[in-house]
Design a protein around this motif. Structure first.
Motif, PDB file in Angstrom:
ATOM      1  N   THR A   2      -7.889  -0.463  10.862  1.00 34.26           N
ATOM      2  CA  THR A   2      -8.677  -0.203   9.662  1.00 34.26           C
ATOM      3  C   THR A   2      -8.409  -1.289   8.620  1.00 34.26           C
ATOM      4  OG1 THR A   2      -8.503   2.164  10.099  1.00 34.26           O
ATOM      5  CG2 THR A   2      -9.255   1.522   7.933  1.00 34.26           C
ATOM      6  N   PRO A  11     -14.350   1.317  -2.396  1.00 33.44           N
ATOM      7  CA  PRO A  11     -13.852   0.397  -1.366  1.00 33.44           C
ATOM      8  C   PRO A  11     -14.765   0.308  -0.153  1.00 33.44           C
ATOM      9  CG  PRO A  11     -12.669   2.475  -1.261  1.00 33.44           C
ATOM     10  CD  PRO A  11     -13.523   2.536  -2.501  1.00 33.44           C
ATOM     11  N   PHE A  25     -10.958  -9.102   3.616  1.00 38.08           N
ATOM     12  CA  PHE A  25      -9.917  -8.093   3.717  1.00 38.08           C
ATOM     13  C   PHE A  25      -8.554  -8.761   3.663  1.00 38.08           C
ATOM     14  CE2 PHE A  25     -13.543  -6.452   6.206  1.00 38.08           C
ATOM     15  CZ  PHE A  25     -13.825  -5.317   5.463  1.00 38.08           C
ATOM     16  N   ASP A  75      -9.995   7.967   1.567  1.00 37.81           N
ATOM     17  CA  ASP A  75      -9.269   6.738   1.226  1.00 37.81           C
ATOM     18  C   ASP A  75      -9.613   6.370  -0.218  1.00 37.81           C
ATOM     19  OD1 ASP A  75      -8.040   6.381   3.754  1.00 37.81           O
ATOM     20  OD2 ASP A  75      -9.945   5.643   4.544  1.00 37.81           O
ATOM     21  N   ARG A 102      -8.833  -3.319   5.166  1.00 40.34           N
ATOM     22  CA  ARG A 102      -9.007  -2.937   3.767  1.00 40.34           C
ATOM     23  C   ARG A 102      -8.737  -4.132   2.851  1.00 40.34           C
ATOM     24  NH1 ARG A 102      -6.869   2.821   3.892  1.00 40.34           N
ATOM     25  NH2 ARG A 102      -6.918   3.320   6.101  1.00 40.34           N
ATOM     26  N   LYS A 103      -9.148  -3.984   1.603  1.00 39.94           N
ATOM     27  CA  LYS A 103      -8.780  -4.937   0.567  1.00 39.94           C
ATOM     28  C   LYS A 103      -7.979  -4.212  -0.488  1.00 39.94           C
ATOM     29  CE  LYS A 103     -10.433  -8.518  -2.575  1.00 39.94           C
ATOM     30  NZ  LYS A 103     -11.604  -9.270  -3.078  1.00 39.94           N
ATOM     31  N   TYR A 136       0.849  -1.190   0.000  1.00 39.51           N
ATOM     32  CA  TYR A 136       0.000   0.000   0.000  1.00 39.51           C
ATOM     33  C   TYR A 136       0.883   1.237   0.000  1.00 39.51           C
ATOM     34  CZ  TYR A 136      -3.956   2.963   1.529  1.00 39.51           C
ATOM     35  OH  TYR A 136      -4.936   3.917   1.621  1.00 39.51           O
ATOM     36  N   SER A 151     -13.396  -0.064  10.233  1.00 43.71           N
ATOM     37  CA  SER A 151     -12.483   0.543  11.186  1.00 43.71           C
ATOM     38  C   SER A 151     -12.920   0.240  12.622  1.00 43.71           C
ATOM     39  CB  SER A 151     -12.443   2.061  10.954  1.00 43.71           C
ATOM     40  OG  SER A 151     -11.609   2.694  11.880  1.00 43.71           O
ATOM     41  N   LEU A 175      -7.099   0.674  -3.599  1.00 47.22           N
ATOM     42  CA  LEU A 175      -8.281   0.280  -2.832  1.00 47.22           C
ATOM     43  C   LEU A 175      -9.489  -0.027  -3.707  1.00 47.22           C
ATOM     44  CD1 LEU A 175      -8.044   2.863   0.084  1.00 47.22           C
ATOM     45  CD2 LEU A 175      -7.371   0.460   0.114  1.00 47.22           C
ATOM     46  N   ILE A 212     -14.370  -0.253   3.740  1.00 48.14           N
ATOM     47  CA  ILE A 212     -13.327  -0.153   4.749  1.00 48.14           C
ATOM     48  C   ILE A 212     -13.975  -0.263   6.122  1.00 48.14           C
ATOM     49  CG2 ILE A 212     -11.541   1.344   5.745  1.00 48.14           C
ATOM     50  CD1 ILE A 212     -11.251   2.601   2.947  1.00 48.14           C
TER      51      ILE A 212
END
Length: 208
Positions: free
Chosen positions: A201, A139, A110, A130, A203-204, A79, A143, A135, A141
């Protein structure tokens, strides 16, 4: 190979109230982890993650980030943001357990998690979206907040409408759909006395 499958149409987060009036989806699950569970989880991640100070590249200058952070995930879930390339550290048992619980809640998989440690009220997150290409277009996300409660602020890019949310110990916030295109968010500094807060957090990251 462990393949995780999910039914997005039956994802539980759709049962919550959308906290933004238009242009996206935002859901808050208070006490996603109970206070006792959140206490245990906070202690595990505070001592068990490889926290580090970081500098990022903003407006041509190197600036120290006002919080500690670390990046965990699958080996190929790299990332990049603010001029810094983040290579993921491997999942540990605690993060893997949290990931699985949140995946079942959100109905999606994720492959990475950004962890932030806010040491006091002076630590913060600047206003941003974001919306990095890694992402994806819209996306989802998730958290998770642990520790002292903090104010999470959003404002719409065009209408300037604002949404303020207090994130508490064990709460889960889910951002989805077109939210990142239209809304900016931040965790501002505060003069109030604050003890440590940790934010996980999930994410993918799109992998080539």
């Amino acid at each position: 190979m462990n393949v995780r499958t999910f039914d997005l149409q039956n994802a539980l987060y759709y049962c919550g109230e959308n906290l933004v009036p238009f242009d996206g989806e935002l859901y808050l699950f208070k006490q996603f982890y109970s206070l006792r569970e959140a206490d245990q989880l906070f202690a595990a991640v505070e001592t068990g993650l490889a926290w580090q100070e970081e500098t990022i590249f903003i407006f041509g200058k190197r600036v120290k980030v006002p919080r500690l952070m670390c990046w965990y995930g699958d080996p190929d879930a790299c990332y990049q943001y603010s001029g810094v390339n983040h290579q993921p550290k491997p999942w540990n048992e605690t993060l893997q357990s949290v990931r699985e619980k949140i995946e079942q809640q959100c109905g999606c998989a994720f492959n990475s998690v950004l962890a932030n440690l806010y040491r006091d009220g002076k630590d913060s997150m600047g206003c941003h979206a974001d919306d990095e290409k890694e992402l994806g277009h819209n996306p989802l996300i998730a958290s998770l907040s642990l520790g002292d409660e903090r104010l999470f602020k959003l404002h719409h890019k065009k209408s300037k409408e604002t949404v303020d949310i207090i994130l508490g110990h064990g709460d889960l916030l889910v951002m989805a759909s077109t939210l990142q295109h239209h809304w900016m968010h931040s965790l501002p500094k505060t003069r109030k006395f604050k003890t440590s807060r940790i934010n996980l957090t999930f994410r993918k990251i799109l992998v080539n």
